[in-house]
Write an enzyme that holds these catalytic residues in place. Structure first.
Site, PDB file in Angstrom:
ATOM      1  N   SER A 120      46.055  42.194  31.917  1.00  0.00           N
ATOM      2  CA  SER A 120      46.479  40.915  32.700  1.00  0.00           C
ATOM      3  C   SER A 120      47.331  40.047  31.688  1.00  0.00           C
ATOM      4  CB  SER A 120      45.539  40.199  33.310  1.00  0.00           C
ATOM      5  OG  SER A 120      45.990  39.137  33.787  1.00  0.00           O
ATOM      6  N   TYR A 154      36.818  35.291  33.233  1.00  0.00           N
ATOM      7  CA  TYR A 154      37.589  36.450  33.572  1.00  0.00           C
ATOM      8  C   TYR A 154      38.693  36.998  32.481  1.00  0.00           C
ATOM      9  CZ  TYR A 154      41.484  39.416  35.628  1.00  0.00           C
ATOM     10  OH  TYR A 154      42.397  40.248  36.021  1.00  0.00           O
ATOM     11  N   LYS A 194      39.010  40.373  29.970  1.00  0.00           N
ATOM     12  CA  LYS A 194      40.214  41.427  29.668  1.00  0.00           C
ATOM     13  C   LYS A 194      40.638  41.462  28.209  1.00  0.00           C
ATOM     14  CE  LYS A 194      40.942  42.649  33.762  1.00  0.00           C
ATOM     15  NZ  LYS A 194      40.750  43.890  34.173  1.00  0.00           N
TER      16      LYS A 194
HETATM   17  P1  NAD Z   1      40.404  44.991  43.319  1.00  0.00           P
HETATM   18  O1  NAD Z   1      39.330  44.104  43.327  1.00  0.00           O
HETATM   19  O2  NAD Z   1      41.200  45.127  44.652  1.00  0.00           O
HETATM   20  O3  NAD Z   1      40.298  46.351  42.840  1.00  0.00           O
HETATM   21  C1  NAD Z   1      39.218  46.746  42.114  1.00  0.00           C
HETATM   22  C2  NAD Z   1      38.500  47.897  42.203  1.00  0.00           C
HETATM   23  O4  NAD Z   1      37.264  48.100  41.469  1.00  0.00           O
HETATM   24  C3  NAD Z   1      37.350  47.538  43.778  1.00  0.00           C
HETATM   25  O5  NAD Z   1      37.795  48.385  44.624  1.00  0.00           O
HETATM   26  C4  NAD Z   1      36.005  47.244  43.303  1.00  0.00           C
HETATM   27  O6  NAD Z   1      35.241  47.681  44.345  1.00  0.00           O
HETATM   28  C5  NAD Z   1      36.041  48.436  42.174  1.00  0.00           C
HETATM   29  N1  NAD Z   1      35.275  47.684  41.168  1.00  0.00           N
HETATM   30  C6  NAD Z   1      34.723  46.683  40.666  1.00  0.00           C
HETATM   31  N2  NAD Z   1      33.683  46.959  39.703  1.00  0.00           N
HETATM   32  C7  NAD Z   1      33.446  48.024  39.651  1.00  0.00           C
HETATM   33  C8  NAD Z   1      32.485  48.721  38.861  1.00  0.00           C
HETATM   34  N3  NAD Z   1      31.463  48.029  38.094  1.00  0.00           N
HETATM   35  N4  NAD Z   1      32.314  49.903  39.125  1.00  0.00           N
HETATM   36  C9  NAD Z   1      33.084  50.680  39.915  1.00  0.00           C
HETATM   37  N5  NAD Z   1      33.907  49.950  40.848  1.00  0.00           N
HETATM   38  C10 NAD Z   1      34.022  48.909  40.547  1.00  0.00           C
HETATM   39  O7  NAD Z   1      41.624  44.355  42.533  1.00  0.00           O
HETATM   40  P2  NAD Z   1      42.940  44.768  42.162  1.00  0.00           P
HETATM   41  O8  NAD Z   1      43.681  43.575  42.359  1.00  0.00           O
HETATM   42  O9  NAD Z   1      43.508  46.015  42.554  1.00  0.00           O
HETATM   43  O10 NAD Z   1      43.042  44.660  40.585  1.00  0.00           O
HETATM   44  C11 NAD Z   1      42.903  45.791  39.811  1.00  0.00           C
HETATM   45  C12 NAD Z   1      42.757  45.718  38.303  1.00  0.00           C
HETATM   46  O11 NAD Z   1      43.829  44.968  37.877  1.00  0.00           O
HETATM   47  C13 NAD Z   1      41.585  44.901  37.914  1.00  0.00           C
HETATM   48  O12 NAD Z   1      41.129  45.322  36.652  1.00  0.00           O
HETATM   49  C14 NAD Z   1      42.104  43.353  37.792  1.00  0.00           C
HETATM   50  O13 NAD Z   1      41.456  42.612  36.776  1.00  0.00           O
HETATM   51  C15 NAD Z   1      43.544  43.711  37.226  1.00  0.00           C
HETATM   52  N6  NAD Z   1      44.457  42.865  37.326  1.00  0.00           N
HETATM   53  C16 NAD Z   1      44.705  42.398  38.767  1.00  0.00           C
HETATM   54  C17 NAD Z   1      45.768  41.371  39.002  1.00  0.00           C
HETATM   55  C18 NAD Z   1      45.841  40.971  40.368  1.00  0.00           C
HETATM   56  O14 NAD Z   1      46.516  39.881  40.566  1.00  0.00           O
HETATM   57  N7  NAD Z   1      45.548  41.493  41.438  1.00  0.00           N
HETATM   58  C19 NAD Z   1      46.458  40.898  37.850  1.00  0.00           C
HETATM   59  C20 NAD Z   1      46.205  40.974  36.580  1.00  0.00           C
HETATM   60  C21 NAD Z   1      45.124  42.336  36.405  1.00  0.00           C
END
Ligand code: NAD
Ligand code: UDP
Length: 349
Positions: free
Chosen positions: A124, A148, A152
């Protein structure tokens, strides 16, 4: 390739599964369900048009993870599985460290045991903290603003150490800026639990009438209109970048760290106005105090992703708003709204 997609039932993971299938890869999802709806997978399978095996596995469950790696021969892993709410991470840091960092360690160990040495990691822009200058390049200083963000940065460092210790391990750290929008079908999208903390889902909920008005956090930033500037990127562009990064990593046989953004700064009010144009709805707002910890302006220099991967974001802010609105208006309560196909039949046969 056969790809394990950890967190593949989530927002970005589900869109990336479709992009992988669209490029001929096989997908297996592992997701604990901690932040995903059971409605995602059937919808995803319908859109993909091919079987998508899904395993309800928490990455910290080493027994289940080992069994998964014993069942399939994976060529690579895409790792989206994390908790991601900044405010929540300040209230429950240990849960975030355990889920995001312990989960990553368990995954890396399982990969090592199974001899899988290709990883794409969801990082991120938060790893840049409050950037000293914009646009942000990958060689900018890194810092931590909240628990958080720490997860990362630590995960990137753990992966880096593994790459150093194992000369055959390759990783792609993808530093996302602000992912928004939804699949063009309106069938999958972003469905935050409770009150959204991010701007786009909040705007969507105001436009659909679920919330009264948007609170704009700060009108006195040193930006063109005084509101915060970010780099919003369409989730479909982001999904495609994962496949490009995976294929590049395998083809070029090298690790990489790249920003994924459009390179264009968009203010809160720019986004509100674009959304009003795209939806034909008004988005009432009031300007309130700044949100603590927010930077004035964060946007990417995405040129390295273009240089290495040939990738460039294609969708503009209008397309992001159009697709976010299609998803929201087709699913006013997110995945809690059943489509006709999903709703139990009430009529006589
Ligand atoms: P999201 O919460 O929709 O998806 C994450 C998924 O991972 C969920 O389905 C959750 O059930 C699953 N999960 C969480 N912990 C778990 C574990 N220990 N074991 C198995 N499954 C698990 O989030 P997203 O927006 O799709 O983000 C995906 C990734 O991108 C994350 O790592 C997040 O930190 C990163 N990210 C997201 C954003 C954003 O704005 N959405 C920005 C930068 C980085
Ligand atoms: N923002 C806002 N009202 C909200 C949510 C966000 O004004 O209800 C602003 C926030 O201050 C920032 C921008 O919108 O300037 C993007 O915030 P978001 O939380 O979506 O992303 P991040 O701050 O993590 O980049």
């Amino acid at each position: 390739m056969r790809i394990l997609v950890c967190g593949g039932a989530g927002y970005i993971g589900s869109h990336t599964c479709l992009a992988l299938v669209g490029r001929g890869h096989q997908v297996v999802i592992a997701d604990s369900g901690v932040n995903s709806s059971p409605r995602v997978v059937p919808r995803l399978r319908r859109l993909a048009g091919v079987p998508v095996p899904v395993h309800r596995v928490d990455l910290r469950d080493r027994v289940a993870l080992t069994a998964l790696f014993a069942t399939y021969r994976f060529d690579a892993v895409l790792h989206f599985a994390a908790l991601k709410a900044v405010g929540d991470s300040c209230r429950r840091p240990l849960e975030y460290f355990d889920n995001n960092i312990s989960g990553t360690i368990a995954l890396l160990q399982a990969m090592q045991c199974a001899g899988v040495r290709r990883l794409v990691f969801s990082s991120s822009a938060t790893v840049y903290g409050e950037p000293a200058q914009v646009p942000v390049r990958e060689d900018a200083g890194l810092s931590v603003m909240n628990p958080y963000g720490r997860t990362k940065l630590v995960a990137e460092q753990l992966i880096g150490d593994l790459c150093t210790s194992d000369p055959d391990f390759r990783a792609a750290n993808l530093r996302y800026f602000n992912p928004v929008g939804a699949h063009a079908s309106g069938v999958i999208g972003e469905d935050p639990c409770g009150e959204p903390t991010n701007l786009m889902p909040y705007i969507c909920q105001v436009a659909v009438g679920a919330r009264e008005k948007l609170r704009v956090f700060g009108g006195d930033y040193p930006t063109p209109d005084g509101t915060g500037v970010r780099d919003y990127i369409h989730v479909v562009d982001l999904a495609r970048a994962h496949v490009d990064a995976l294929e590049f990593m395998v083809r070029a046989d090298r690790s990489l760290t790249v920003n994924l953004g459009t390179g264009r700064g968009v203010s809160v009010l720019d986004l509100v106005h674009a959304f009003e144009r795209a939806s034909g709805r008004r988005v009432p707002y009031e300007i309130v105090e700044r949100r603590p910890g927010d930077a004035a302006s964060v946007y990417a220099d995405p040129s390295l992703a273009h240089e290495l991967l040939g990738w460039r974001a294609e969708f503009d802010v209008d397309a992001m708003c159009r697709d976010a609105w299609r998803w929201q208006s087709m699913n006013p309560e997110g995945y809690r709204t059943a489509t006709r196909r999903e709703a139990p039949s009430r009529g006589r046969r």
